[in-house]
Motif scaffolding. Sequence first.
Motif, short mmCIF file in Angstrom:
data_model
loop_
_atom_site.label_atom_id
_atom_site.label_comp_id
_atom_site.label_asym_id
_atom_site.label_seq_id
_atom_site.Cartn_x
_atom_site.Cartn_y
_atom_site.Cartn_z
N LEU A 34 0.82 -1.21 0.00
CA LEU A 34 0.00 0.00 0.00
C LEU A 34 0.86 1.27 0.00
CD1 LEU A 34 -2.85 -1.15 2.39
CD2 LEU A 34 -2.92 -0.94 -0.10
N ILE A 35 1.96 1.25 0.71
CA ILE A 35 2.88 2.39 0.67
C ILE A 35 3.51 2.53 -0.72
CG2 ILE A 35 5.09 3.27 1.55
CD1 ILE A 35 4.22 2.07 4.29
N LEU A 36 3.89 1.40 -1.30
CA LEU A 36 4.43 1.41 -2.66
C LEU A 36 3.40 1.95 -3.64
CD1 LEU A 36 6.81 0.69 -4.52
CD2 LEU A 36 5.77 -1.60 -4.75
N SER A 37 2.16 1.57 -3.46
CA SER A 37 1.09 2.08 -4.31
C SER A 37 0.97 3.60 -4.19
CB SER A 37 -0.24 1.42 -3.93
OG SER A 37 -1.31 2.02 -4.63
N PHE A 38 1.02 4.08 -2.96
CA PHE A 38 0.95 5.54 -2.74
C PHE A 38 2.11 6.26 -3.41
CE2 PHE A 38 2.38 9.21 -0.31
CZ PHE A 38 1.26 10.04 -0.43
N THR A 40 4.14 5.20 -5.91
CA THR A 40 4.14 5.13 -7.38
C THR A 40 3.00 5.92 -8.00
OG1 THR A 40 2.89 3.05 -7.33
CG2 THR A 40 5.31 2.89 -7.44
N ARG A 41 1.90 6.00 -7.32
CA ARG A 41 0.73 6.70 -7.88
C ARG A 41 0.83 8.22 -7.66
NH1 ARG A 41 -4.35 4.77 -9.17
NH2 ARG A 41 -3.69 2.80 -8.28
N ASN A 42 1.23 8.65 -6.48
CA ASN A 42 1.17 10.07 -6.13
C ASN A 42 2.49 10.82 -6.22
OD1 ASN A 42 -1.63 9.92 -5.53
ND2 ASN A 42 -1.13 9.03 -3.55
N ILE A 43 3.59 10.14 -6.05
CA ILE A 43 4.88 10.83 -6.06
C ILE A 43 5.59 10.63 -7.41
CG2 ILE A 43 7.16 10.95 -4.97
CD1 ILE A 43 5.73 10.21 -2.32
N ILE A 44 5.70 9.39 -7.85
CA ILE A 44 6.38 9.10 -9.10
C ILE A 44 5.44 9.29 -10.30
CG2 ILE A 44 7.63 7.32 -10.39
CD1 ILE A 44 8.44 6.10 -7.73
N ASN A 45 4.15 9.23 -10.06
CA ASN A 45 3.13 9.33 -11.11
C ASN A 45 3.26 8.18 -12.13
OD1 ASN A 45 0.84 10.36 -12.25
ND2 ASN A 45 1.93 11.81 -13.55
N PHE A 46 3.49 6.98 -11.59
CA PHE A 46 3.57 5.77 -12.40
C PHE A 46 2.78 4.68 -11.68
CE2 PHE A 46 5.69 1.83 -13.79
CZ PHE A 46 5.50 1.96 -15.16
N PRO A 47 1.45 4.72 -11.77
CA PRO A 47 0.65 3.76 -11.01
C PRO A 47 0.85 2.32 -11.49
CG PRO A 47 -0.74 5.05 -12.46
CD PRO A 47 0.64 5.61 -12.58
N LEU A 48 0.96 1.43 -10.55
CA LEU A 48 1.08 0.00 -10.84
C LEU A 48 -0.32 -0.62 -10.72
CD1 LEU A 48 4.29 -0.70 -8.75
CD2 LEU A 48 4.13 -0.35 -11.22
N MET A 49 -0.80 -1.20 -11.81
CA MET A 49 -2.18 -1.66 -11.81
C MET A 49 -2.40 -2.93 -10.98
SD MET A 49 -2.54 -2.97 -15.67
CE MET A 49 -1.24 -3.82 -16.48
N TRP A 50 -1.36 -3.64 -10.65
CA TRP A 50 -1.51 -4.89 -9.93
C TRP A 50 -1.44 -4.74 -8.42
CZ3 TRP A 50 2.64 -5.88 -6.84
CH2 TRP A 50 3.82 -5.23 -7.14
#
Length: 169
Positions: A34-38, A40-50
């Motif tokens: 969940l932290i990795l999701s946050f 990649t989605r909000n800081i790196i702007n590269f959301p992981l769909m899985w």
Amino acid sequence: MPKIIKFYVHTVDTVCEKVGRFVMYWVFFMMFLLILSFVTRNIINFPLMWIIEMAQFTITAYYLLGGGYSMLADDHVRMDLFYGRLSKKGKAKMDVFTSFFLIFYLILLFFGSITSLIYTIETKQKLFTAWAPYVWPIKTLMLLGILLMLLQAFSTLFKDIANMKDKRI
């Protein structure tokens, strides 16, 4: 109590404890996801769909595989309207009575999970998402978790019967 029942109780309790202690650390893996999701989605702007589905699978396995350990440790939720006022023998009698309902429910869940797993494997079922993972791994863990809870329910029933008779297993 017969030696075979003592052996059964000891074996099931040991297996449920080891599985439960192993699985209890999966919550940290889920938190990492969940932290990795946050990030990649909000800081790196590269959301992981899985990643969210993987976290859901992890918490589902955590919940189901930890059920037997929860029963062993007596950490499950119990409605305590008058149970707390009962003596040790009275609690054992009440637990024996309610164990039959629990075992019946778990048997239904177990056979339902078997048919669900068979269907999932035969149809190569996947989730309808962008990642589209196969469902059989989580359904297999579901089957194992329900089996562990069922085995632990019988172990607890045997211990409660021994408590009713003031014997020890």
